[in-house]
Design an enzyme around this catalytic site. Sequence first.
Site, PDB file in Angstrom:
ATOM      1  N   GLY A  61      82.468 -11.311 -51.893  1.00  0.00           N
ATOM      2  CA  GLY A  61      81.710 -11.122 -53.139  1.00  0.00           C
ATOM      3  C   GLY A  61      80.793  -9.921 -53.028  1.00  0.00           C
ATOM      4  N   ARG A  88      89.022 -10.283 -51.994  1.00  0.00           N
ATOM      5  CA  ARG A  88      89.267 -11.285 -50.947  1.00  0.00           C
ATOM      6  C   ARG A  88      90.774 -11.244 -50.687  1.00  0.00           C
ATOM      7  NH1 ARG A  88      85.154 -14.279 -54.164  1.00  0.00           N
ATOM      8  NH2 ARG A  88      83.264 -14.281 -52.890  1.00  0.00           N
ATOM      9  N   SER A  89      91.169 -10.747 -49.513  1.00  0.00           N
ATOM     10  CA  SER A  89      92.596 -10.486 -49.252  1.00  0.00           C
ATOM     11  C   SER A  89      93.269 -11.656 -48.532  1.00  0.00           C
ATOM     12  CB  SER A  89      92.738  -9.226 -48.402  1.00  0.00           C
ATOM     13  OG  SER A  89      94.024  -9.153 -47.833  1.00  0.00           O
ATOM     14  N   ASP A 120      80.373 -14.202 -44.237  1.00  0.00           N
ATOM     15  CA  ASP A 120      80.953 -14.798 -43.025  1.00  0.00           C
ATOM     16  C   ASP A 120      82.482 -14.785 -43.019  1.00  0.00           C
ATOM     17  OD1 ASP A 120      80.994 -16.684 -45.013  1.00  0.00           O
ATOM     18  OD2 ASP A 120      80.343 -18.351 -43.749  1.00  0.00           O
ATOM     19  N   ILE A 130      74.914 -12.434 -51.366  1.00  0.00           N
ATOM     20  CA  ILE A 130      73.717 -12.982 -52.021  1.00  0.00           C
ATOM     21  C   ILE A 130      73.379 -14.371 -51.463  1.00  0.00           C
ATOM     22  CG2 ILE A 130      74.097 -11.692 -54.164  1.00  0.00           C
ATOM     23  CD1 ILE A 130      74.988 -14.422 -55.438  1.00  0.00           C
ATOM     24  N   GLY A 156      75.417 -19.653 -54.571  1.00  0.00           N
ATOM     25  CA  GLY A 156      75.109 -19.853 -53.153  1.00  0.00           C
ATOM     26  C   GLY A 156      76.258 -20.460 -52.378  1.00  0.00           C
ATOM     27  N   GLY A 209      58.315 -22.855 -59.708  1.00  0.00           N
ATOM     28  CA  GLY A 209      57.622 -24.141 -59.874  1.00  0.00           C
ATOM     29  C   GLY A 209      58.533 -25.253 -60.354  1.00  0.00           C
ATOM     30  N   HIS A 221      77.374 -15.239 -62.639  1.00  0.00           N
ATOM     31  CA  HIS A 221      77.519 -13.933 -61.987  1.00  0.00           C
ATOM     32  C   HIS A 221      76.425 -12.917 -62.315  1.00  0.00           C
ATOM     33  CE1 HIS A 221      81.440 -15.616 -61.030  1.00  0.00           C
ATOM     34  NE2 HIS A 221      81.523 -14.697 -60.083  1.00  0.00           N
TER      35      HIS A 221
HETATM   36  O1  F6P Z   1      79.539 -15.467 -51.953  1.00  0.00           O
HETATM   37  C1  F6P Z   1      78.962 -14.964 -53.110  1.00  0.00           C
HETATM   38  C2  F6P Z   1      79.292 -15.822 -54.300  1.00  0.00           C
HETATM   39  O2  F6P Z   1      78.667 -15.258 -55.430  1.00  0.00           O
HETATM   40  C3  F6P Z   1      78.944 -17.303 -54.167  1.00  0.00           C
HETATM   41  O3  F6P Z   1      77.586 -17.546 -54.373  1.00  0.00           O
HETATM   42  C4  F6P Z   1      79.853 -17.901 -55.203  1.00  0.00           C
HETATM   43  O4  F6P Z   1      80.151 -19.240 -54.895  1.00  0.00           O
HETATM   44  C5  F6P Z   1      81.093 -17.049 -55.108  1.00  0.00           C
HETATM   45  O5  F6P Z   1      80.693 -15.817 -54.529  1.00  0.00           O
HETATM   46  C6  F6P Z   1      81.764 -16.791 -56.418  1.00  0.00           C
HETATM   47  O6  F6P Z   1      82.941 -16.104 -56.156  1.00  0.00           O
HETATM   48  P1  F6P Z   1      83.792 -15.371 -57.280  1.00  0.00           P
HETATM   49  O7  F6P Z   1      83.041 -14.165 -57.749  1.00  0.00           O
HETATM   50  O8  F6P Z   1      85.057 -15.032 -56.596  1.00  0.00           O
HETATM   51  O9  F6P Z   1      83.951 -16.355 -58.401  1.00  0.00           O
END
Ligand code: F6P
Length: 354
Positions: free
Chosen positions: A42, A103-104, A134, A158, A202, A217, A284
């Site tokens: 991402g 993402r390959s 990761d 992020i 996340g 808050g 997003h």
């Molecule tokens: O890893 C970053 C992230 O934005 C995650 O928080 C979220 O779960 C995922 O990527 C969303 O992936 P995509 O943009 O492929 O829908």
Amino acid sequence: MFNLKMCTFDTFIIHLRLIAGNCVSLKMVKKVTKIGVLTSGGDAPGMNAAIRAVVRTGTYYGLEMFGVLRGYAGMVDGDIIPMESKSVANIIQRGGTILKTARSKEFYLKEGRQKAYNHLVKYGINGLVIIGGDGSFRGAQAFSNEFDIPCIGVPGTIDKDIAGTDFTIGFDTAVNTAVQAIDKIRDTAEAHDRLFIIEVMGRDAGYIALHSGIATGAENILIPERKTVIEDVIKGLAEKERREKLVNLIVVAEGEEFGGANEVARFIQDRLPQQEVRVCILGHIQRGGSPSCFDRLIASRMGYAAVECLIEGRHNIFVGILNNRMHYIPLNEAVKKKQRISEEWMKIVKILSS
Ligand code: F6P
């Protein structure tokens, strides 16, 4: 024991490690002269600042620099472009990534990695900097185990879900985006006396929820790292209703076990029918926008350090920042460990939302 680092011809660094007169390891590492940089997984605000730092540092040291487009997918396809100082002008303030990302699936396979390696050899690339999360580092680890191209990992996500660094590139910007959005939601929540359930990103980490929830808050913060006891949430809301506390914000991490904001809202609405409940999924927007000063700074420091690592012959390393100092761990350790959320943070949430 002593270390001897010695440069013979221009192309080799020889590490000799001698213990009590016995030669225990002799490792010959090729000098890195051509570096490829890629962004993977991402996108995260600040990736451009990191690319800029890598390219400019490499150029400064007289190395040849290349950009690999679309992450590992571009490496498999041989989508590689030369880069120079000018290629990264005017990008430090831009979100997204000029190299694009993907993402390959092919790179997961040995044949895919072999194809990628062949392309790198064609360009003479003998060092790689991978800016990603990761999953990207697991790919780098597999690649560097099979082939003689050293890889350096720079954390760009992020999610802030990687051990060995206090922050990842993009996290600060994403949290600030979430905070600004939640502040706006608070205005309308207050005007209508409504309960808002806000879902943040996340993946399976709760850091964006925790940081943005504390900073706005929120009454409750539901994260994957802690079990959601929904009855406690209901009890707390009922008590606040009795005290006529009318603005209620619940921040839910997308990976939270109860099922995310919609599920939580359905359950609460059922149990507290007099409450007006609304859901907002930030999605997003958290990934876009101009990177914060903090993200630009850590991206610049990490990108610079990644190239220094390659030049110094420190290979297959993850570059992080701990306690505001550069911190280096082997790539395989970075992919094994996760950051842990401290109990103190959870206590702060509880006390400050009472
Ligand atoms: O890893 C970053 C992230 O934005 C995650 O928080 C979220 O779960 C995922 O990527 C969303 O992936 P995509 O943009 O492929 O829908």
